[in-house]
Design a protein around this motif. Structure first.
Motif, mmCIF file in Angstrom:
data_model
loop_
_atom_site.group_PDB
_atom_site.id
_atom_site.type_symbol
_atom_site.label_atom_id
_atom_site.label_comp_id
_atom_site.label_asym_id
_atom_site.label_seq_id
_atom_site.Cartn_x
_atom_site.Cartn_y
_atom_site.Cartn_z
ATOM 1 N N ARG A 237 37.086 -4.368 -8.492
ATOM 2 C CA ARG A 237 35.891 -5.026 -7.938
ATOM 3 C C ARG A 237 36.305 -6.203 -7.082
ATOM 4 N NH1 ARG A 237 31.402 -2.241 -8.171
ATOM 5 N NH2 ARG A 237 31.157 -1.277 -10.173
ATOM 6 N N ARG A 238 35.603 -6.387 -5.979
ATOM 7 C CA ARG A 238 35.731 -7.571 -5.128
ATOM 8 C C ARG A 238 34.332 -8.168 -4.996
ATOM 9 N NH1 ARG A 238 40.372 -7.684 -1.697
ATOM 10 N NH2 ARG A 238 41.595 -5.797 -1.957
ATOM 11 N N LEU A 239 34.205 -9.409 -5.405
ATOM 12 C CA LEU A 239 32.919 -10.099 -5.305
ATOM 13 C C LEU A 239 33.080 -11.275 -4.361
ATOM 14 C CD1 LEU A 239 31.949 -10.167 -9.095
ATOM 15 C CD2 LEU A 239 31.301 -8.484 -7.381
ATOM 16 N N ALA A 240 32.335 -11.245 -3.273
ATOM 17 C CA ALA A 240 32.384 -12.337 -2.299
ATOM 18 C C ALA A 240 31.585 -13.514 -2.848
ATOM 19 C CB ALA A 240 31.812 -11.876 -0.966
ATOM 20 N N ARG A 241 32.155 -14.701 -2.771
ATOM 21 C CA ARG A 241 31.501 -15.897 -3.308
ATOM 22 C C ARG A 241 30.170 -16.167 -2.625
ATOM 23 N NH1 ARG A 241 34.501 -21.647 -3.437
ATOM 24 N NH2 ARG A 241 34.899 -21.063 -1.291
ATOM 25 N N ILE B 204 24.026 -16.426 -9.248
ATOM 26 C CA ILE B 204 23.919 -16.444 -10.703
ATOM 27 C C ILE B 204 22.445 -16.601 -11.053
ATOM 28 C CG2 ILE B 204 24.612 -17.633 -12.802
ATOM 29 C CD1 ILE B 204 27.306 -17.723 -11.530
ATOM 30 N N GLU B 205 21.910 -15.593 -11.747
ATOM 31 C CA GLU B 205 20.486 -15.582 -12.074
ATOM 32 C C GLU B 205 20.190 -16.112 -13.468
ATOM 33 O OE1 GLU B 205 19.008 -11.659 -11.257
ATOM 34 O OE2 GLU B 205 18.853 -12.142 -9.120
ATOM 35 N N LEU C 195 27.075 -14.178 -18.009
ATOM 36 C CA LEU C 195 26.350 -14.569 -16.799
ATOM 37 C C LEU C 195 25.725 -13.331 -16.177
ATOM 38 C CD1 LEU C 195 28.884 -16.933 -15.005
ATOM 39 C CD2 LEU C 195 26.877 -17.580 -16.332
ATOM 40 N N ILE C 196 24.451 -13.432 -15.812
ATOM 41 C CA ILE C 196 23.778 -12.367 -15.089
ATOM 42 C C ILE C 196 23.875 -12.721 -13.612
ATOM 43 C CG2 ILE C 196 21.608 -11.148 -14.696
ATOM 44 C CD1 ILE C 196 21.894 -12.918 -17.909
ATOM 45 N N CYS C 197 24.541 -11.866 -12.835
ATOM 46 C CA CYS C 197 24.820 -12.144 -11.429
ATOM 47 C C CYS C 197 24.219 -11.068 -10.543
ATOM 48 C CB CYS C 197 26.331 -12.180 -11.181
ATOM 49 S SG CYS C 197 27.211 -13.344 -12.230
ATOM 50 N N ARG C 198 23.775 -11.467 -9.374
ATOM 51 C CA ARG C 198 23.287 -10.518 -8.379
ATOM 52 C C ARG C 198 24.246 -10.550 -7.199
ATOM 53 N NH1 ARG C 198 19.174 -7.488 -7.787
ATOM 54 N NH2 ARG C 198 17.974 -8.483 -9.433
ATOM 55 N N THR C 199 24.635 -9.348 -6.766
ATOM 56 C CA THR C 199 25.485 -9.190 -5.589
ATOM 57 C C THR C 199 24.851 -8.139 -4.690
ATOM 58 O OG1 THR C 199 26.835 -7.415 -6.523
ATOM 59 C CG2 THR C 199 27.544 -9.669 -6.989
ATOM 60 N N ASP D 156 25.863 -5.293 -4.401
ATOM 61 C CA ASP D 156 25.950 -4.033 -5.151
ATOM 62 C C ASP D 156 24.923 -3.944 -6.266
ATOM 63 O OD1 ASP D 156 28.095 -3.242 -3.593
ATOM 64 O OD2 ASP D 156 29.571 -4.096 -4.964
ATOM 65 N N GLY D 157 24.138 -4.986 -6.473
ATOM 66 C CA GLY D 157 23.141 -4.995 -7.540
ATOM 67 C C GLY D 157 23.484 -6.027 -8.593
ATOM 68 N N VAL D 158 22.842 -5.886 -9.736
ATOM 69 C CA VAL D 158 23.039 -6.826 -10.838
ATOM 70 C C VAL D 158 24.299 -6.438 -11.607
ATOM 71 C CG1 VAL D 158 22.061 -7.704 -12.987
ATOM 72 C CG2 VAL D 158 20.578 -7.286 -11.035
ATOM 73 N N GLN D 159 25.110 -7.441 -11.907
ATOM 74 C CA GLN D 159 26.309 -7.263 -12.713
ATOM 75 C C GLN D 159 26.362 -8.395 -13.714
ATOM 76 O OE1 GLN D 159 29.867 -6.625 -10.384
ATOM 77 N NE2 GLN D 159 28.699 -5.692 -8.749
ATOM 78 N N GLU D 160 26.932 -8.124 -14.858
ATOM 79 C CA GLU D 160 27.100 -9.161 -15.862
ATOM 80 C C GLU D 160 28.583 -9.471 -16.009
ATOM 81 O OE1 GLU D 160 23.510 -8.899 -18.980
ATOM 82 O OE2 GLU D 160 24.944 -7.253 -19.130
ATOM 83 N N LEU D 161 28.895 -10.745 -16.060
ATOM 84 C CA LEU D 161 30.262 -11.219 -16.265
ATOM 85 C C LEU D 161 30.263 -12.025 -17.553
ATOM 86 C CD1 LEU D 161 31.044 -12.579 -12.677
ATOM 87 C CD2 LEU D 161 31.698 -10.357 -13.628
#
Length: 133
Positions: A72-76, A81-82, A101-105, A107-112
């Motif tokens: 995975r590559r997540l651009a800052r 962060i939702e 953390l619930i994050c939106r990118t 690509d959609g919602v991802q949790e970290l």
């Protein structure tokens, strides 16, 4: 003949284990490398990995893999962060002391999920992104 095959199999297994351990050591030796769990929205499974964040990109490598490229590559600038939450009973794969953390990118919602000490540095990195024009 059978002994030669057994020796060959032993050498291949040994090489596989050494390659796996060297990859993990290399990933964890970099500055900004942290253990981070990732779950894509809709998936019931968490994956443990090593994340490198620095510059404008978070690179996430699956821990149980020999791949040399990040999964995975997540651009800052694209990471929002939702919210955050504690580990829920259905998060069986996660240690109890991590924060999710619930994050939106794009690509959609991802949790970290990460340890609280990692969370502080990660949030500082996300918040220091340059403003969007």
């Amino acid at each position: 003949m059978i002994e030669a095959l057994l020796v060959l199999a032993g050498v291949l297994i040994g090489a596989f284990v050494v390659a796996f351990l060297l990859r993990r050591r290399f990933l964890l030796s970099g500055l900004g490398a942290v253990t981070m769990y990732l779950r894509i929205a809709g998936s019931p499974r968490w994956s443990v990995g090593v994340a490198w964040y620095g510059g404008d990109t978070l690179l996430w490598y699956r821990a149980l893999s020999l791949a040399v490229r990040p999964q995975r590559r997540l651009a800052r600038a694209d990471l929002r962060i939702e919210g955050r939450r504690e580990v829920a009973p259905e998060d069986l794969a996660l240690p109890s002391d991590v924060v999710v953390l619930i994050c939106r990118t794009s690509d959609g919602v991802q949790e970290l999920a990460m340890e609280p000490s990692t969370l502080t540095g990660f949030l500082s990195w996300v918040e220091s992104a340059p403003g969007v024009r």
